[in-house]
Design an enzyme around this catalytic site. Structure first.
Site, PDB file in Angstrom:
ATOM      1  N   LYS A  59       0.875  -1.367   0.001  1.00  0.00           N
ATOM      2  CA  LYS A  59       0.070  -0.027  -0.175  1.00  0.00           C
ATOM      3  C   LYS A  59       0.814   1.153   0.218  1.00  0.00           C
ATOM      4  O   LYS A  59       0.580   2.317  -0.850  1.00  0.00           O
ATOM      5  CB  LYS A  59      -0.932  -0.016   1.314  1.00  0.00           C
ATOM      6  CG  LYS A  59      -2.101   1.218   1.298  1.00  0.00           C
ATOM      7  CD  LYS A  59      -2.622   1.196   2.726  1.00  0.00           C
ATOM      8  CE  LYS A  59      -3.630   0.115   2.737  1.00  0.00           C
ATOM      9  NZ  LYS A  59      -5.022   0.471   2.542  1.00  0.00           N
TER      10      LYS A  59
ATOM     11  N   ARG B 195      -3.275   3.001   8.917  1.00  0.00           N
ATOM     12  CA  ARG B 195      -3.486   1.622   8.419  1.00  0.00           C
ATOM     13  C   ARG B 195      -2.368   0.752   8.090  1.00  0.00           C
ATOM     14  O   ARG B 195      -1.284   1.314   7.957  1.00  0.00           O
ATOM     15  CB  ARG B 195      -4.214   1.940   6.978  1.00  0.00           C
ATOM     16  CG  ARG B 195      -5.620   2.611   6.707  1.00  0.00           C
ATOM     17  CD  ARG B 195      -5.896   3.090   5.278  1.00  0.00           C
ATOM     18  NE  ARG B 195      -6.778   3.906   5.283  1.00  0.00           N
ATOM     19  CZ  ARG B 195      -8.233   3.838   4.943  1.00  0.00           C
ATOM     20  NH1 ARG B 195      -8.701   2.617   4.910  1.00  0.00           N
ATOM     21  NH2 ARG B 195      -9.086   4.834   4.964  1.00  0.00           N
TER      22      ARG B 195
ATOM     23  N   GLY C  89      -8.046  -7.164   4.828  1.00  0.00           N
ATOM     24  CA  GLY C  89      -9.030  -7.220   6.292  1.00  0.00           C
ATOM     25  C   GLY C  89      -8.381  -8.093   7.066  1.00  0.00           C
ATOM     26  O   GLY C  89      -9.103  -8.303   8.212  1.00  0.00           O
TER      27      GLY C  89
ATOM     28  N   MET D 127      -5.587  -7.373   8.949  1.00  0.00           N
ATOM     29  CA  MET D 127      -4.997  -6.604  10.139  1.00  0.00           C
ATOM     30  C   MET D 127      -5.729  -5.419  10.337  1.00  0.00           C
ATOM     31  O   MET D 127      -7.015  -5.305   9.760  1.00  0.00           O
ATOM     32  CB  MET D 127      -3.635  -6.048   9.618  1.00  0.00           C
ATOM     33  CG  MET D 127      -2.617  -7.358   9.772  1.00  0.00           C
ATOM     34  SD  MET D 127      -0.905  -6.700   9.082  1.00  0.00           S
ATOM     35  CE  MET D 127      -1.113  -6.443   7.360  1.00  0.00           C
TER      36      MET D 127
ATOM     37  N   ARG E  56      -3.430  -0.934  -6.377  1.00  0.00           N
ATOM     38  CA  ARG E  56      -2.306  -2.028  -6.435  1.00  0.00           C
ATOM     39  C   ARG E  56      -2.811  -3.001  -7.562  1.00  0.00           C
ATOM     40  O   ARG E  56      -3.869  -3.001  -8.070  1.00  0.00           O
ATOM     41  CB  ARG E  56      -2.690  -2.950  -5.175  1.00  0.00           C
ATOM     42  CG  ARG E  56      -3.913  -3.574  -5.030  1.00  0.00           C
ATOM     43  CD  ARG E  56      -4.054  -4.247  -3.627  1.00  0.00           C
ATOM     44  NE  ARG E  56      -5.403  -4.779  -3.555  1.00  0.00           N
ATOM     45  CZ  ARG E  56      -6.133  -4.722  -2.638  1.00  0.00           C
ATOM     46  NH1 ARG E  56      -5.520  -5.009  -1.565  1.00  0.00           N
ATOM     47  NH2 ARG E  56      -7.167  -5.053  -2.455  1.00  0.00           N
TER      48      ARG E  56
ATOM     49  N   HIS F  11     -15.250  -8.274   1.362  1.00  0.00           N
ATOM     50  CA  HIS F  11     -14.345  -9.208   2.044  1.00  0.00           C
ATOM     51  C   HIS F  11     -14.365 -10.446   1.709  1.00  0.00           C
ATOM     52  O   HIS F  11     -13.335 -11.038   1.206  1.00  0.00           O
ATOM     53  CB  HIS F  11     -14.282  -9.033   3.553  1.00  0.00           C
ATOM     54  CG  HIS F  11     -13.477  -9.896   4.393  1.00  0.00           C
ATOM     55  ND1 HIS F  11     -12.036  -9.666   4.540  1.00  0.00           N
ATOM     56  CD2 HIS F  11     -13.583 -11.270   4.835  1.00  0.00           C
ATOM     57  CE1 HIS F  11     -11.698 -10.388   5.093  1.00  0.00           C
ATOM     58  NE2 HIS F  11     -12.343 -11.439   5.134  1.00  0.00           N
TER      59      HIS F  11
ATOM     60  N   ARG G 107       6.076 -47.337 -12.212  1.00  0.00           N
ATOM     61  CA  ARG G 107       6.319 -48.012 -10.997  1.00  0.00           C
ATOM     62  C   ARG G 107       5.943 -49.549 -11.031  1.00  0.00           C
ATOM     63  O   ARG G 107       4.851 -49.782 -11.285  1.00  0.00           O
ATOM     64  CB  ARG G 107       5.776 -47.393  -9.708  1.00  0.00           C
ATOM     65  CG  ARG G 107       6.074 -45.925  -9.302  1.00  0.00           C
ATOM     66  CD  ARG G 107       5.392 -45.316  -8.256  1.00  0.00           C
ATOM     67  NE  ARG G 107       5.857 -44.461  -7.465  1.00  0.00           N
ATOM     68  CZ  ARG G 107       5.578 -43.082  -7.625  1.00  0.00           C
ATOM     69  NH1 ARG G 107       4.689 -42.828  -8.557  1.00  0.00           N
ATOM     70  NH2 ARG G 107       6.025 -42.245  -6.866  1.00  0.00           N
TER      71      ARG G 107
ATOM     72  N   SER H  77      17.641 -40.037 -12.081  1.00  0.00           N
ATOM     73  CA  SER H  77      16.403 -39.535 -11.972  1.00  0.00           C
ATOM     74  C   SER H  77      16.128 -39.238 -10.577  1.00  0.00           C
ATOM     75  O   SER H  77      16.402 -40.322  -9.858  1.00  0.00           O
ATOM     76  CB  SER H  77      15.298 -40.474 -12.577  1.00  0.00           C
ATOM     77  OG  SER H  77      13.915 -39.767 -12.194  1.00  0.00           O
TER      78      SER H  77
ATOM     79  N   CYS I 247      11.509 -37.376 -10.536  1.00  0.00           N
ATOM     80  CA  CYS I 247      10.142 -38.272 -10.605  1.00  0.00           C
ATOM     81  C   CYS I 247       9.475 -37.972  -9.210  1.00  0.00           C
ATOM     82  O   CYS I 247       8.343 -38.879  -9.341  1.00  0.00           O
ATOM     83  CB  CYS I 247      10.480 -39.400 -11.319  1.00  0.00           C
ATOM     84  SG  CYS I 247      11.465 -40.595 -10.236  1.00  0.00           S
TER      85      CYS I 247
ATOM     86  N   TYR J 232      14.552 -32.692 -17.264  1.00  0.00           N
ATOM     87  CA  TYR J 232      13.007 -32.856 -17.276  1.00  0.00           C
ATOM     88  C   TYR J 232      12.393 -33.185 -15.911  1.00  0.00           C
ATOM     89  O   TYR J 232      13.123 -33.328 -14.838  1.00  0.00           O
ATOM     90  CB  TYR J 232      12.767 -33.989 -18.135  1.00  0.00           C
ATOM     91  CG  TYR J 232      13.177 -35.403 -17.476  1.00  0.00           C
ATOM     92  CD1 TYR J 232      12.021 -35.792 -16.852  1.00  0.00           C
ATOM     93  CD2 TYR J 232      14.276 -36.117 -17.851  1.00  0.00           C
ATOM     94  CE1 TYR J 232      12.620 -37.348 -16.352  1.00  0.00           C
ATOM     95  CE2 TYR J 232      14.631 -37.488 -17.600  1.00  0.00           C
ATOM     96  CZ  TYR J 232      13.771 -37.868 -16.667  1.00  0.00           C
ATOM     97  OH  TYR J 232      14.073 -39.235 -15.933  1.00  0.00           O
TER      98      TYR J 232
END
Ligand code: PEP
Ligand code: MG
Length: 909
Positions: free
Chosen positions: A22, A91, A100, A102, A335, A451, A581, A790, A858, A878
């Site tokens: 902010k 703020r 919302g 804090m 923002r 909110h 597997r 791997s 993997c 990969y």
């Protein structure tokens, strides 16, 4: 002297670490020359000091004085002045937005005297006393920790006494009485009178905001959003401007584009004659921003100009909070706006088409998690549905669940396995614990920027807000819609896109993005039909995913054990199998073969079992390699501990004991006895660290041989059919180069033999998993025998931390999150400092001997966005993940390429 306090004009948007989001953006707007009420920011450094020592650093007070005087000079009014008092807002504003979560204190500077001055200055006595009342209430709750119900009860009692319907109906005298009552509450509850000194109010409010960094809801929110606990918040102190000075004033929130769909246009909410908190709290239903054009055309035009300038400047969707004080427009905040997943994709490509950003930048604006959300199913338009009400679709998705009205029930029911929809009249930050567990949230009041909407969008959860046909009665635990009554526990369905609320379950269909991913563009377009918005979304996903594919260096493979899984993954863009597997092929009916292997009395007996298994294994591989024709297919030799193939020791003991007690006999009983003996003999205390992986293969000669032969024969068979199978043989749980050498010798002999018989050469790559710390650290030795590595990051995490992967997440991880040892499970996101270092060492050491060594991942981390960036940055070739995660991995691998080096710190300290 450390500088802790900065005038807005001293900062800029790149200083979010120091000034919070902010503060940094307010500074930026000041630099752009937009109308921002003057103010200053107390840095996150000061907050961190406060969190460490429990005291605001002494220099802060001195520096606040300097900046406060600066603000007074700019605006020409003084805090505490008896003529024209300056009032302040205080703020919070952390680096990452925590809407919302804090605290805020408004109207700081009012006291028994300045309230009179404010009356004269504003010409509105009612407004002055109402502002004073609000200050005492907020100050009491936030700074002095007084139960806020005490204030609202006093307010309600007064309303009842004078027959007022709402706050607006209270007159000056009523408000003066309320101020008196509030002051008494403060004195009674805190033991001291409400502070009359404005500076005292300001200093206490600043400290209270710092303190609110650690409220429970703030901590829950941070954990969920993976925001580190040690950042701290900044505090923004700003001259108050008033949206509640009559009909020519008001306050609103707007977006430069629709944060739900991405459409460019005029989106926002406006509340005439109100203070900012009223909009976000969702207490009063708002007007559409477009109505402002009619109410105040000049301010509307100025606002539109500011919106366009901000969007051009930030080159992204911005959200903006503004106030109009008697016809003067003030910008209170901007923002880069939170948005839904669909809007993220659409906005990114729209900005490319408007030539505001490049395709690479567009790729940075979308995430794998957002793509994942777009793959969720949607309600079936053709299903039977019982429409209850229509609110605003604030955050898309299709959620079905039991109605719950409070956090405690939401948590209890989800723990019991139910899906719940949290239903509230309006939500407040206190509802966060319920929202975190709910499938969706539904409110009767509030707009798209309430909110509930903001938080739900941020969390990617389905939300419908402002369904005002619903009379939500929390004390009675019921919702009334006309004549109908819905009770807690009844099932409802909410559509976060259309805002529809249905009674009962509604069936779901694939999302069009899923159809595109799984079946291609044509199928998706057929499903989409004439819906332009969805068409644009699917096209945006296609463009960004294609760009990611062009940019990424990491290949994306899949973990698949069956032809069906492989097929599914290939359709989603998998470029090979990174892990099959094979143990999954030994379960079910085939379990008995493994039993026979274990029970075998001699080699011949064991070989007989292998011989029976061979054709079955060959058929498995023929199927898999056919689907993956031409693509690398890593087949891992059998890995898990033996007990996974044997009956449970307790069950079998009971069965044998019962049979003996009953005096039963026969071949079945004999066999059970024999198996039990074997189960007992092979029983291990720590099976995950026991006889598994390569150890199993070395202990039972012939087991790996069978699998290698099946692979070799499958290759010969498929080559005979003109196909191009590309298997890679992978050995699990290797810790020493010698283990791998032994398997390699055996494998090469088999490949040579099968090749010779068939008259072909079979030089299939043979490599290993790196999933033990020793393997990573001795990778330069192991690589002598390995054609590829791997990384099994599941076991590597387990063995690096000494965490049992099956137990710890439920045992004590919650404590570890609470006390900051972990921010997320290292089984989900790679622990980059620990496990990541071992991965890096493994790659480096392996490549020090074989520079071209192919390396992949993997473990589960192969499909996790943050981890994928790490693997890219550390030069792996990969990642391999479940078929469903393949598109996410493709996108993230592309993002990793365009964002090189920007990955986060990972899972733990
Ligand atoms: C691993 O350990 O990361 C791995 C992929 O193997 P598994 O999960 O089968 O142990
Ligand atoms: Mg493993």
């Amino acid at each position: 002297m450390t500088q802790y306090v900065y005038m807005f004009s001293e900062g800029n948007r790149d200083q979010k670490d120091l000034l919070g989001g902010k503060g940094a953006n307010l500074a930026e707007m000041v630099n752009m020359g937009l109308p921002v009420p003057p103010g200053f920011t107390i840095s996150t450094d000061a907050c961190r000091e406060y969190l460490k020592t429990g005291e605001v650093p002494a220099q802060v007070r001195v520096q606040v004085t300097r900046c406060l005087r600066g603000v007074e000079d700019q605006i020409g009014r003084r805090v505490g002045s008896k003529d024209e008092p300056l009032l302040l807002s205080v703020r919070s504003g952390a680096k990452f937005s925590m809407p919302g979560m804090m605290e805020t204190v408004l109207n700081v500077g009012l006291n028994d005297q300045t309230v009179q001055a404010l009356t004269r200055f504003s010409g509105d006595e009612r407004f002055a006393w109402d502002s004073y009342r609000r200050l005492i209430q907020m100050f009491g709750k936030t700074v002095l920790d007084i139960d806020s119900d005490l204030f609202s009860d006093a307010l309600d009692a007064r309303k009842e006494l004078v027959g007022a319907q709402s706050d607006i109906d209270l007159g000056v005298l009523d408000l003066q009485r309320i101020v008196e009552e509030y002051k008494q509450i403060v004195e009674r509850e805190s033991g001291a009178p409400f502070p009359q000194d404005p500076r005292e109010q300001l200093d206490q409010a600043i400290e209270a905001v710092f303190k609110s960094w650690n409220t429970e809801r703030a901590r829950i929110y941070r954990r969920r959003e993976r925001i580190p606990d040690d950042l701290g918040t900044a505090v923004n102190v700003q001259a108050m401007v008033f949206g509640n000075l009559g009909e020519g004033s008001g306050t609103g929130v707007c977006f430069t584009r629709d944060p739900a769909s991405g459409h460019s246009g005029v989106y926002g909410d406006y509340l005439p004659n109100a203070q900012g908190e009223d909009v976000v709290a969702g207490i009063r239903n708002t007007l559409a921003l477009a109505d402002l054009e009619r109410l105040d055309p000049t301010s509307y035009r100025q606002l539109r100009q500011a919106m366009r300038r901000l969007e051009t400047h930030y080159r992204d969707l911005c959200d903006i909070e503004f106030t109009i004080e008697r016809g003067h427009l003030w910008m209170l905040q901007t923002r880069v706006g939170k948005r839904t997943a669909a809007a993220a994709f659409r906005v990114a490509t729209q900005l490319v088409d408007e030539q505001l950003i490049t395709m690479d930048e567009a790729l940075e604006r979308v995430t794998g998690d957002q793509l994942n959300q777009l793959l969720f199913p949607q309600f079936d338009k053709d299903a039977e549905r019982d429409l209850l009400a229509v609110g605003m679709g604030a955050s898309p998705g299709a959620a079905v669940g039991e109605v719950v009205f409070d956090n405690a029930t939401a948590i209890a029911r989800t723990e019991a396995g139910a899906d719940v929809i949290l239903v509230r009249r309006e939500t407040s930050p206190e509802d966060l614990p319920g929202m975190v567990v709910a499938a969706g949230v539904l409110t009767a009041r509030g707009g798209k920027t309430s909110h509930a909407a903001v938080v739900a969008r941020g969390m990617g959860m389905c939300a419908v807000v402002g369904a005002d046909e619903l009379a939500v009665d929390v004390p009675k635990q019921e919702i009334r819609v006309g004549e109908r009554v819905i009770n807690a526990g009844d099932v409802i369905a909410i559509d976060g896109k259309t805002g529809e609320v249905f009674l009962g379950d509604v069936s779901v269909v694939d999302s069009p993005v899923m159809t595109y991913i799984a079946e291609g563009m044509d199928a998706a377009m057929e499903q989409v039909g004439q819906d332009e918005e969805v068409r644009e979304l699917v096209e945006a996903v296609d463009r960004l995913l294609t760009h990611a594919d062009n940019r990424r260096r990491l290949r994306v493979r899949t973990n698949a054990d069956t032809g069906e899984d492989a097929q599914r993954a290939r359709a989603r863009g998998a470029e090979g199998i990174g892990l099959c597997r094979t143990e999954h092929q030994f379960l079910g009916e085939r379990r008995v073969f493994i039993e026979r292997v274990i029970l075998a009395k001699d080699d011949a007996d064991r070989q007989a079992a292998f011989d029976e298994l061979l054709p079955l294994q060959r058929a498995d591989f023929v199927e898999l390699l056919t689907v993956m024709d031409g693509l690398p297919t890593t087949i891992r030799l059998i890995d898990p501990p033996l007990h996974e193939f044997l009956p449970n020791i307790t069950d079998l003991s009971v069965k044998v004991a019962l049979a003996e007690e009953r005096g039963e006999s026969g071949p079945e009983v004999d066999r059970d006895r024999e198996v039990l003996e074997a189960v007992r003999a092979t029983h291990e205390q720590n099976p995950m660290l026991g006889l598994r992986g390569v150890r199993l293969g070395l202990k039972f000669p012939g087991l790996f041989a069978l699998q290698i032969r099946a692979i070799a024969e499958a290759v010969v068979e498929l080559r005979g059919k003109g196909l191009d199978p590309q298997p890679e043989i992978m050995v699990p749980l290797v810790g020493s180069v010698r283990e791998l050498e032994l398997v390699r010798e055996e494998a090469e002999a088999i490949l040579a033999e099968v090749g010779k018989d068939a008259g072909v050469t079979l030089d299939l790559p043979i490599g290993c998993m790196i999933e033990l710390p020793r393997a990573a650290m001795t990778a330069h030795r192991i690589v002598r025998s390995a054609d590829f590595f791997s990384f099994g990051t599941n076991d590597l995490t387990q063995t690096t931390w000494g965490f049992s992967r099956d137990d710890v997440e439920t045992e004590f991880f919650t404590d570890y999150y609470n006390n900051g040892v972990l921010t997320i499970s290292p089984f989900e996101t790679l622990d980059q400092f620990g496990v990541g270092s071992l991965v890096d060492a493994g790659v480096q050491r392996g490549r020090s001997v074989k520079p071209e060594l192919k390396t992949g991942v993997c473990g589960e981390h192969g499909g996790d966005p943050e981890s994928i960036h790490f693997f890219h940055d550390h030069a792996l070739d990969y990642v391999s993940c479940s078929p469903f995660r393949v598109p996410v991995a493709r996108l993230e691998a592309g993002r990793a390429a365009v964002m090189e080096g920007k990955s986060g710190p990972g899972a733990s300290a």
